[in-house]
Design an enzyme around this catalytic site. Structure first.
Site, short mmCIF file in Angstrom:
data_model
loop_
_atom_site.label_atom_id
_atom_site.label_comp_id
_atom_site.label_asym_id
_atom_site.label_seq_id
_atom_site.Cartn_x
_atom_site.Cartn_y
_atom_site.Cartn_z
N CYS A 254 -6.77 -114.03 113.82
CA CYS A 254 -7.18 -112.71 114.31
C CYS A 254 -8.69 -112.74 114.51
CB CYS A 254 -6.81 -111.62 113.30
SG CYS A 254 -7.18 -109.94 113.88
N CYS B 158 8.25 -107.58 110.22
CA CYS B 158 6.82 -107.47 110.49
C CYS B 158 6.42 -108.75 111.23
CB CYS B 158 6.10 -107.34 109.14
SG CYS B 158 4.30 -107.35 109.28
N SER C 40 0.44 -101.54 115.55
CA SER C 40 -0.69 -101.19 114.69
C SER C 40 -1.96 -101.80 115.26
CB SER C 40 -0.43 -101.73 113.28
OG SER C 40 -1.50 -101.42 112.42
N CYS D 256 -12.06 -108.14 109.92
CA CYS D 256 -12.16 -107.12 108.86
C CYS D 256 -12.33 -107.87 107.53
CB CYS D 256 -10.92 -106.23 108.85
SG CYS D 256 -10.61 -105.45 110.45
N CYS E 201 0.59 -106.53 103.29
CA CYS E 201 -0.43 -106.24 104.32
C CYS E 201 -1.72 -106.97 104.02
CB CYS E 201 -0.78 -104.75 104.34
SG CYS E 201 0.58 -103.66 104.56
N GLU F 174 3.05 -116.25 110.48
CA GLU F 174 4.05 -115.80 109.51
C GLU F 174 4.71 -114.51 109.99
OE1 GLU F 174 2.55 -117.50 105.29
OE2 GLU F 174 1.37 -115.84 106.03
N CYS G 211 -9.38 -108.38 104.81
CA CYS G 211 -8.07 -108.89 105.26
C CYS G 211 -8.11 -110.42 105.32
CB CYS G 211 -7.76 -108.32 106.63
SG CYS G 211 -6.25 -108.99 107.39
#
Ligand code: SAH
Length: 382
Positions: A141, A134, A230, A145, A375, A121, A148
């Protein structure tokens, strides 16, 4: 004279890094696209197909300069060669499956299907004075974490340079064509804050930054200062980025000032401690003279205590210039997660404590919550 081959020596920690950073081997690669290559590489690729190399520049102008995606409009290319030229340098990379809008059409999240079915996305956010896209740098990923949404599904694969760049080009097209509320405009900023850990896909990400900053028609001609990378804090890669000499903004997802809590919230912290990570970020700021952003998602009764604000202030107190800016992100709650958003008064106190230590701090206005575009909410499902 007999020689023993030298024993390979690796920097401390390097031997085990590829286990975390590499994706599975032997996969089919995304189609090769002109955005993967520098101008010389584009020319060579055409020539290797028996096509005239000088056409690479025209194709680059269509892609980066005119933002054309329909080969019919490339009328400066000989009709008989057009299909072959486009197939060689401008293959289809991804298909938009769905676009969701929020904030009166100024926030748009697009779900993309990549050539192998992987889903990612990207989110375009338009503000009165700028437009930020973004982008994702990996499908999924691997950083895990727990707060998330992207981290819950694991890593599928790294994206190619061109797959990253195409998200920006697509956003630029919708801006120039006036498809985004507010009339025609341009993308001014790019943040690598979509799916994935950009520094775990280092080479492709740097390639993408170069394509974004190279002047048109070689690239998009954006300012490096408008680009933010980031990271969870892959220390060797932060150091490598410091040496790269591209003045992008570095954002560090810290989320806790102490190792005990950060080990839990950002598991890579068990490899690189808070002190080591902040050192690397400080070094980045010193060398590039770019202020580093510290990202800190505010989680109720987890990391939002006043004493942790004081500790964070101490951890970040280095050097004698304002090398750092803290962005507090009110947690976006993820379905099925035990983490919840901090109370407003706790966030306000957190800001006060940091400001009292002279650390510039803002609470981020988060966008796109209701379309799961904020986020930590990108999970890319159909
Ligand atoms: N892997 C990189 C890039 C992702 S950026 C990184 O972690 O920095 C996404 C940002 O949103 C990161 O700062 C991340 O920690 C933060 N984030 C993740 N989940 C979140 C959530 N549920 N609420 C608010 N912020 C979140």
């Amino acid at each position: 004279m007999s020689e023993t081959p030298p024993t390979p020596t690796a920097p401390a920690g390097a031997a085990t890094l590829p286990l975390v950073f590499d994706e599975p081997r032997g996969r089919k690669k995304p189609p090769r696209h002109l955005a993967d290559l520098d101008p010389a590489g584009r020319k060579e690729l055409l020539e290797s197909h028996g096509l005239p190399g000088f056409r690479a520049k025209q194709l680059s102008t269509h892609y980066f300069g005119r933002l054309v995606d329909d080969p019919e409009q490339m009328t400066d290319l000989p009709a008989g060669q057009r299909a072959d030229l486009v197939a060689a340098l401008l293959p289809d990379l991804m298909t938009p499956l769905r676009t969701l809008e929020a904030d009166k059409g100024t926030t748009r999240k697009t779900l993309w299907k990549l050539f192998d079915g992987a889903l990612v996305e990207s989110v375009l956010m338009r503000y009165p004075d700028r437009a930020t896209v973004c982008v994702s740098s990996q499908a999924g990923c691997g950083m895990a974490c727990p707060f998330c949404a992207t981290g819950q599904g694991g890593l599928q694969r790294n994206m190619s340079t061109a797959e990253i760049v195409e998200q920006v080009v697509a956003a630029q097209r919708s801006m120039t064509r006036g498809e985004v509320a507010g009339g025609p405009g341009r993308v001014s900023n790019v943040v690598f804050m979509g799916m994935g850990e950009p520094l775990a896909n280092y080479k492709a990400v740097i390639g993408a930054v170069r394509r974004m900053t190279d002047p048109t028609p070689d690239g998009l001609g954006m300012s490096a200062r408008g680009i933010t990378v980031s990271t969870v804090g892959l220390v060797p890669r932060i150091r490598q980025l410091t040496e790269e000499g591209i003045p992008v903004t570095l954002a560090l997802s810290l989320h806790a000032p102490d190792d005990e809590l950060r080990n839990e919230l950002v598991p890579i912290n068990t490899r690189f401690s808070v002190a080591e990570t902040v050192d690397a970020a400080f070094e980045y700021a010193q060398r590039t003279k770019r202020r580093v952003s510290i990202e800190y998602a505010m989680m109720r009764d987890i990391n939002d205590q006043a004493w942790r604000a004081d500790l964070l202030g101490d951890v970040l107190m280095r050097g004698d210039w304002g090398w750092v800016h803290v962005n507090l992100i009110p947690l976006n709650e993820v379905r099925g997660s035990r983490f919840t958003r901090s109370r407003d008064e706790d966030m306000d106190e957190f800001v006060r404590r940091l400001e009292a230590k002279g650390i510039s701090t803002t609470i981020r206005d988060t966008r796109g919550n209701e379309i799961d575009a904020a986020c930590g909410q990108l999970a890319a499902s159909e």
